[in-house]
Structure formats: structure tokens, C-alpha cells
Motif scaffolding. Sequence first.
Motif, mmCIF file in Angstrom:
data_model
loop_
_atom_site.group_PDB
_atom_site.id
_atom_site.type_symbol
_atom_site.label_atom_id
_atom_site.label_comp_id
_atom_site.label_asym_id
_atom_site.label_seq_id
_atom_site.Cartn_x
_atom_site.Cartn_y
_atom_site.Cartn_z
ATOM 1 N N PHE A 474 -52.758 26.609 21.926
ATOM 2 C CA PHE A 474 -53.437 27.841 22.368
ATOM 3 C C PHE A 474 -52.451 28.668 23.194
ATOM 4 O O PHE A 474 -51.903 28.192 24.189
ATOM 5 C CB PHE A 474 -54.681 27.530 23.210
ATOM 6 C CG PHE A 474 -55.292 28.794 23.752
ATOM 7 C CD1 PHE A 474 -56.137 29.568 22.965
ATOM 8 C CD2 PHE A 474 -54.948 29.261 25.024
ATOM 9 C CE1 PHE A 474 -56.655 30.767 23.441
ATOM 10 C CE2 PHE A 474 -55.457 30.468 25.498
ATOM 11 C CZ PHE A 474 -56.314 31.216 24.702
ATOM 12 N N THR A 475 -52.214 29.885 22.755
ATOM 13 C CA THR A 475 -51.289 30.749 23.505
ATOM 14 C C THR A 475 -51.721 32.206 23.375
ATOM 15 O O THR A 475 -52.348 32.585 22.385
ATOM 16 C CB THR A 475 -49.842 30.576 22.994
ATOM 17 O OG1 THR A 475 -48.982 31.402 23.781
ATOM 18 C CG2 THR A 475 -49.690 30.964 21.522
ATOM 19 N N THR A 476 -51.413 32.993 24.419
ATOM 20 C CA THR A 476 -51.680 34.437 24.312
ATOM 21 C C THR A 476 -50.350 35.199 24.317
ATOM 22 O O THR A 476 -50.336 36.418 24.397
ATOM 23 C CB THR A 476 -52.538 34.911 25.497
ATOM 24 O OG1 THR A 476 -51.903 34.495 26.711
ATOM 25 C CG2 THR A 476 -53.946 34.360 25.431
ATOM 26 N N LYS A 477 -49.245 34.410 24.256
ATOM 27 C CA LYS A 477 -47.920 35.059 24.322
ATOM 28 C C LYS A 477 -47.332 35.182 22.921
ATOM 29 O O LYS A 477 -47.467 34.251 22.126
ATOM 30 C CB LYS A 477 -46.985 34.222 25.202
ATOM 31 C CG LYS A 477 -47.511 34.067 26.617
ATOM 32 C CD LYS A 477 -46.744 33.018 27.373
ATOM 33 C CE LYS A 477 -47.495 32.672 28.650
ATOM 34 N NZ LYS A 477 -46.982 31.456 29.283
ATOM 35 N N PRO A 478 -46.665 36.313 22.653
ATOM 36 C CA PRO A 478 -46.120 36.514 21.295
ATOM 37 C C PRO A 478 -45.167 35.394 20.868
ATOM 38 O O PRO A 478 -45.176 34.969 19.718
ATOM 39 C CB PRO A 478 -45.383 37.849 21.391
ATOM 40 C CG PRO A 478 -45.721 38.436 22.715
ATOM 41 C CD PRO A 478 -46.389 37.416 23.558
ATOM 42 N N GLY A 484 -47.210 23.945 26.559
ATOM 43 C CA GLY A 484 -46.849 23.599 27.942
ATOM 44 C C GLY A 484 -47.998 22.955 28.693
ATOM 45 O O GLY A 484 -47.853 21.858 29.244
ATOM 46 N N LEU A 485 -49.175 23.593 28.689
ATOM 47 C CA LEU A 485 -50.299 23.070 29.482
ATOM 48 C C LEU A 485 -50.860 21.783 28.899
ATOM 49 O O LEU A 485 -51.244 20.884 29.643
ATOM 50 C CB LEU A 485 -51.407 24.126 29.594
ATOM 51 C CG LEU A 485 -51.107 25.301 30.536
ATOM 52 C CD1 LEU A 485 -52.279 26.271 30.560
ATOM 53 C CD2 LEU A 485 -50.816 24.812 31.950
ATOM 54 N N SER A 486 -50.900 21.693 27.554
ATOM 55 C CA SER A 486 -51.481 20.461 26.985
ATOM 56 C C SER A 486 -50.568 19.267 27.260
ATOM 57 O O SER A 486 -51.037 18.180 27.601
ATOM 58 C CB SER A 486 -51.778 20.624 25.498
ATOM 59 O OG SER A 486 -50.678 20.288 24.717
HETATM 60 P P1 ADP Z 1 -47.539 29.009 26.363
HETATM 61 O O1 ADP Z 1 -46.993 29.265 27.737
HETATM 62 O O2 ADP Z 1 -46.490 28.708 25.360
HETATM 63 O O3 ADP Z 1 -48.476 30.087 25.910
HETATM 64 P P2 ADP Z 1 -49.162 27.059 27.700
HETATM 65 O O4 ADP Z 1 -49.927 25.888 27.192
HETATM 66 O O5 ADP Z 1 -48.232 26.785 28.824
HETATM 67 O O6 ADP Z 1 -48.421 27.681 26.473
HETATM 68 O O7 ADP Z 1 -50.201 28.154 28.161
HETATM 69 C C1 ADP Z 1 -51.288 28.507 27.366
HETATM 70 C C2 ADP Z 1 -51.895 29.825 27.763
HETATM 71 O O8 ADP Z 1 -52.508 29.686 29.051
HETATM 72 C C3 ADP Z 1 -50.900 30.943 27.941
HETATM 73 O O9 ADP Z 1 -50.600 31.538 26.695
HETATM 74 C C4 ADP Z 1 -51.635 31.868 28.864
HETATM 75 O O10 ADP Z 1 -52.558 32.680 28.167
HETATM 76 C C5 ADP Z 1 -52.456 30.941 29.739
HETATM 77 N N1 ADP Z 1 -51.825 30.707 31.055
HETATM 78 C C6 ADP Z 1 -51.101 29.661 31.437
HETATM 79 N N2 ADP Z 1 -50.688 29.795 32.732
HETATM 80 C C7 ADP Z 1 -51.178 30.957 33.169
HETATM 81 C C8 ADP Z 1 -51.112 31.677 34.431
HETATM 82 N N3 ADP Z 1 -50.439 31.187 35.496
HETATM 83 N N4 ADP Z 1 -51.762 32.836 34.503
HETATM 84 C C9 ADP Z 1 -52.439 33.340 33.445
HETATM 85 N N5 ADP Z 1 -52.545 32.730 32.249
HETATM 86 C C10 ADP Z 1 -51.924 31.551 32.110
#
Ligand code: ADP
Length: 518
Positions: A474-478, A484-486
Amino acid sequence: MSHEHLGLFDTPPGGREDRLAVAVVGGLLLILLVVLPASNLPLGEVSAFIPTVCAMMLVGELLIAALLYAQAAVFRSLALTILASGYVLTALFLIPFALTFPGAFSRGGLLGAGANTTAWLMAFRRGADPLSVILYVWLKQTDRAPRKAQRPAPALLCISSAAALALALTLFATVGHDLLPPIFANRSDAIYAHLFVFNILNIALVAIALGMLLSRRASVLDTWLGVSLAAALIQSLLNLPLHGRFSLGWYALFLVMLLSHLVVLLALIAEANRLYVRLALSTEARRRERSAQLISIDGVAAAISHEIGQPLAAVSLSANAALNSLAHPRPDPERAIKSIRDTLDATRRAFAVARSVRATFSKRAESVSKFDINDLVRDSASLLEREMAAERVSLRLALTQPLPPILANRIQIQQVFVNLLLNAIESLAATDGRARRIVIRSVTPDRQTVQVEISDSGLGIAPERATQIFEPFFTTKPSGTGLGLSLSRNFVEAHGGRLWASQAEDGGAIFHVELPSS
Ligand code: ADP
């Protein structure tokens, strides 16, 4: 690994089936007790009775045989093949029995039947039942040899032998009618002494079969065969006081015969169904396992490129900066030295990540050590000084001193902090006109746990996404991987801790890492 049972034949007896079997035999005994005192009560002739009951039994017994042949093919068992053929034989006897029964299809019976044809056909049938069980129990011993070494059981040969035997004995009972001792004086009255001798012989044969079966009972199938033999005994007991046909005892006899085979048939069908469900479930589980494996392989590949790609990009950036400083017409050695230091820092991070990936997948216990989490927070933050400076992010540390030490894989927990800080920096980089601030707090809510909170003044996380962001991919970045989080949550949970996100009062995000103290 638990052994997968393939059917009634290799499912050990006991429990539910045993209780059910005892209940069925109890029910049949009840019929015996109720009927016995009034056995010879005449009920009158119902001409459709024999064809109906025989047709039902014929279908039932052929189905039993088919199910047993199927199991015999799976287990390559000669014993099961013989047992199945026994059912074919008893089923086939039903055809001439019904046809020759006086009054069923014609007054004297078809096929040139004599007064004793049906009685003898029934006698053959009732003898074939225990005999095939005796053969089955005896042959079961030889089936114990390794399955692969055995040749498939000769089902076709056994079926044709059963058919040939049924035909020969039918000819004996019809054409050779006068060679056999009489059991009936006319179409409804028996010669009691002959019937009595026959019943005693049959009881002895069934008792031997039942004794052999129960003493070597090894499967649920054996339990149900035991029930059908117990029913055969009850039939003989019902038969003992009978002086002729069409009485209460005589009708009850056929009812018991029908019920006993029905029970075996139902047990076999239930088992075939259970086997099918088990097969469907295990196929589904295997499919899910495979797709999970594929995801995890994908995940590992993406994780490695995500985690190592980031410090490698920093290496390339700093090395370029160093090169530019030195290649400039007026070289700046101090800037070059700083850039080379940054390069070395990023290289160390790449190594640390590589080691952590290895540690994760080799699950080595030796990578666990005791350390102060505040030290790790400082180390992790200093690794990202450059990134924070580039995005003009200010960092404040609010660390509670002293904290109880934690026992953990230092590289993995560092990985978690670096991930959370990088996310915070990226979120801050996307904001305009706001103070770009990260605060790291450490606390110990009780002496058993330590908590680290990383809060930023960035975009924050919409409440409906608070759990979604921890899902892999799951990501909102292009150019994000969404890993990372999982991965961070996996690392923290592998240490018996928790990782969750909440919304800061000023709209930014707070990530909470909780770990047990050592
Ligand atoms: P990625 O960084 O590659 O997108 P992550 O699993 O680290 O993957 O993060 C998933 C999503 O969680 C991000 O795409 C973002 O939308 C949201 N996110 C993570 N950390 C933050 C933060 N500190 N502030 C806002 N949104 C966050």
C-alpha cells in the motif's frame, strides 16, 4: 506430520463411529425383542413386498461394492476387492431370488423354480456374507506389505468370478433343485427341523466372522462391517422361531436385512463426502500457501531493492558531490571530505540493511543484543542528518533517561526507526508553508515496556487509512513500494512488540513503537 486418512479403510476405529455403531446395534436388538414374542403372527401376503425390498437392497449393495472397489483401487488392497466382490455376489443373488419367489412375479415363481429355490438362494446369500468377511479379515494381513510393491487388485476378475458363482448356484437351486435338501414343504410352510439346522449353521458362521473381525478390528470400516454381521446374527435369531413366510418375524427379518446394509452404505457415502471436503480444503489451502509464497518472494525482492536502493542513492549523490568539489577549478577539500564522510555513512547503512535482510531470513538468535533504545534513536537520527538538512526539517529529541534496556535485533529496530523517519521526512517534503518538524519521544509507561513515538508536522494520515498503510504494497507515493511499514511492523511484532499510527493534534502523523524491556 499427521497422516492423512484416505478413507474408512485406514481411519482407526473409535469415538463417534463406535458410539453410533453401538446405537444402531441397540436399535436392531430392540426390533428383535419387540418382534420375537409374536414372530409367527400371520400378517398376510403382500405380493409387491419382495420385489420392492429386493430392488432396494440390490441398488444399495451394488453401491457399497462400487465404493469399496474405489477404496480397494486407492489402497491396492486384495482384501477390499474380495469384500466388494462379496457384496456383488450377495446383490446378484437377489435377482433370481425375487424372480423365483412364489407369488412375486408368478404364482409358482419364474425360472422353473421349485418350492425350495428361493430358500436355497437366500441360504447361499446369507452364507456368502460372513464368508466374504472371513476372507477379507484373513487377506487384510497380507495387505500390510508396502503399497507400492503390490500389484493392483484384480477387480474385473473378481467381479466376473462373483457373477459366475451367482449363476452357477442359481442353476443349482433351479435346475438342480431336487439335489438339495428341502427347507420348505410348500410355498409358505417351512420344514422346521431343516430350517433350524440351517439357522444354527449360519449363526455359527456369522459368529466366527464377527469374532475374527472384532479381534483384528483396525478401521472404521471394520466397525461398520461388525454392525452388518451383528444384524445378520439378529436375522438368524429372528428366523429361529419362524415356521413359515408372511408373518411378523418374516417381515422384520427383511427389514433388519435392509437396515443393516443401508447403515454400511451411509457410512461409506459419508466417508466419501468427508474425503471430498478434505481434499477440496487441502487443495484450497495449498493454493493459498502458494500464492502467499509468491507474494513473499515478490515482497522480499521489492524490500531488498527498496531498503538498499535508498542508501545506495545517497552513496551516489555524496560521491558525486565529493567529485564535483575536487574537480572544480577551485577545489574545496573540506566539502569533499564531508561528502566522502556522507558516502561512507550511507555505505554503512547499505551494509546494515543487507545484514538485516540476512538476519531476518536466517532467523539467527545470535543477532539479538541488549541495548539502550535512546542510543539507537540517536544513531538512527544521525544517519539521516543529510536528508533532514536537505528538506529543512528540524529534529527534536525528548528522550526519557534512563530507560530499561531492551533485548532485540539492533539492526532490525534501527531499520524500523530509519523507515519511520524517512516516511516523516517525505511527508514533510510534500508540505508547503508549514514548520517542518520531527519530534522523537521515548517513554516507559511501565517498567516492562518502552515506547518510542515519532511525530511529524506533515500531511498526517486519514483515519480510514490508519490500518491500510501497514498492508504490504500500500503506497500513496509515485515511486513508493508500500513495503516500509509492513516490514517495520513485522520486525516489531517479531520482538513481541506493537507498531501503530495515530493523528497528531496539529494534523501530522505519530508512529508508536512499543517493545518489551529485557
Ligand atoms: P512507501 O513509503 O513506499 O509508500 P510505506 O509502507 O513506508 O511505503 O508507507 C505506506 C504509506 O503510508 C505511504 O505511502 C504513505 O501514504 C503513508 N505514510 C507513511 N508514513 C507516513 C507519515 N509519516 N505521514 C503521512 N503518511 C504516511
